[in-house]
Design a protein around this motif. Sequence first.
Motif, PDB file in Angstrom:
ATOM      1  N   UNK A  35       0.839  -1.209   0.000  1.00 37.01           N
ATOM      2  CA  UNK A  35       0.000   0.000   0.000  1.00 37.01           C
ATOM      3  C   UNK A  35       0.869   1.252   0.000  1.00 37.01           C
ATOM      4  N   UNK A  36       1.918   1.259   0.811  1.00 36.99           N
ATOM      5  CA  UNK A  36       2.801   2.420   0.872  1.00 36.99           C
ATOM      6  C   UNK A  36       3.600   2.585  -0.425  1.00 36.99           C
ATOM      7  N   UNK A  37       4.023   1.477  -0.987  1.00 38.78           N
ATOM      8  CA  UNK A  37       4.772   1.541  -2.245  1.00 38.78           C
ATOM      9  C   UNK A  37       3.914   2.077  -3.388  1.00 38.78           C
ATOM     10  N   UNK A  38       2.625   1.788  -3.339  1.00 37.60           N
ATOM     11  CA  UNK A  38       1.720   2.263  -4.397  1.00 37.60           C
ATOM     12  C   UNK A  38       1.629   3.785  -4.400  1.00 37.60           C
ATOM     13  N   UNK A  39       1.953   4.399  -3.263  1.00 43.04           N
ATOM     14  CA  UNK A  39       1.902   5.857  -3.179  1.00 43.04           C
ATOM     15  C   UNK A  39       3.203   6.536  -3.570  1.00 43.04           C
ATOM     16  N   UNK A  40       4.223   5.750  -3.878  1.00 43.15           N
ATOM     17  CA  UNK A  40       5.517   6.329  -4.256  1.00 43.15           C
ATOM     18  C   UNK A  40       5.477   6.791  -5.715  1.00 43.15           C
ATOM     19  N   UNK A  91       7.014   1.261  -8.236  1.00 36.79           N
ATOM     20  CA  UNK A  91       7.261   0.464  -7.040  1.00 36.79           C
ATOM     21  C   UNK A  91       6.056  -0.431  -6.701  1.00 36.79           C
ATOM     22  N   UNK A  92       5.072  -0.443  -7.562  1.00 33.66           N
ATOM     23  CA  UNK A  92       3.824  -1.160  -7.287  1.00 33.66           C
ATOM     24  C   UNK A  92       4.054  -2.654  -7.081  1.00 33.66           C
ATOM     25  N   UNK A  93       3.376  -3.200  -6.074  1.00 35.27           N
ATOM     26  CA  UNK A  93       3.410  -4.644  -5.821  1.00 35.27           C
ATOM     27  C   UNK A  93       1.996  -5.188  -5.950  1.00 35.27           C
TER      28      UNK A  93
END
Length: 201
Positions: A35-40, A91-93
């Motif tokens: 979730x945090x990586x999706x905001x990068x 950076x999306x997972x």
Amino acid sequence: MELAITNSSSTLPVSEAIFGREFSEDLVHQVVVAYRNAGRAGTKAQKTRSEVNGTTKKSKKQKGGGARHGALTAPIFVGGGVTFAAKPRSFAQKVNRKMYRAAIASILSELNRQGRIKVVESFDLEATKTKGLIEKLKALEVGRRPLIVTEDAAENLYLSARNLPYVEVRDVQGLDPVALVGADSVVITTDAVKKIEEWLA
């Protein structure tokens, strides 16, 4: 199972699968990181030696001038390129819907076990007053970083909490794992609980 309603003698029946499931640390960690990586933004960019602005002409004679070297765009010189230059990337997972919902339920269950969920009948403010919200939260003893979850965040409540740096207000639709994990306690209305159960069912 049932949740006690604050300042009331009644209780609220809830699903065992959502508020009483086993905590999965690995799953929660994976979903929170994703979730945090999706905001990068992923927009960091540097230039390699072939991209920097500068001549590629040999800077000095091969012999007689100390260390031998070619172009001044090399990474060892100031103003030269970067050896392993960063480039824009995502950076999306991938986290599927089932995992995401299971992680939310796991967090809610752990918060409930730790006594950090406070269910209230409603959480409405008559006027947009930060002072009124502070008094209400103090009466509930919610700690420094409370998360208030309502069925649909009312304007008075949202505006009253806007000046309080550690108080977050969310509706059910805007609920996310990072907000839940970072809260000292979660104040949630009975209508919001029912809506969460519909969402995670």
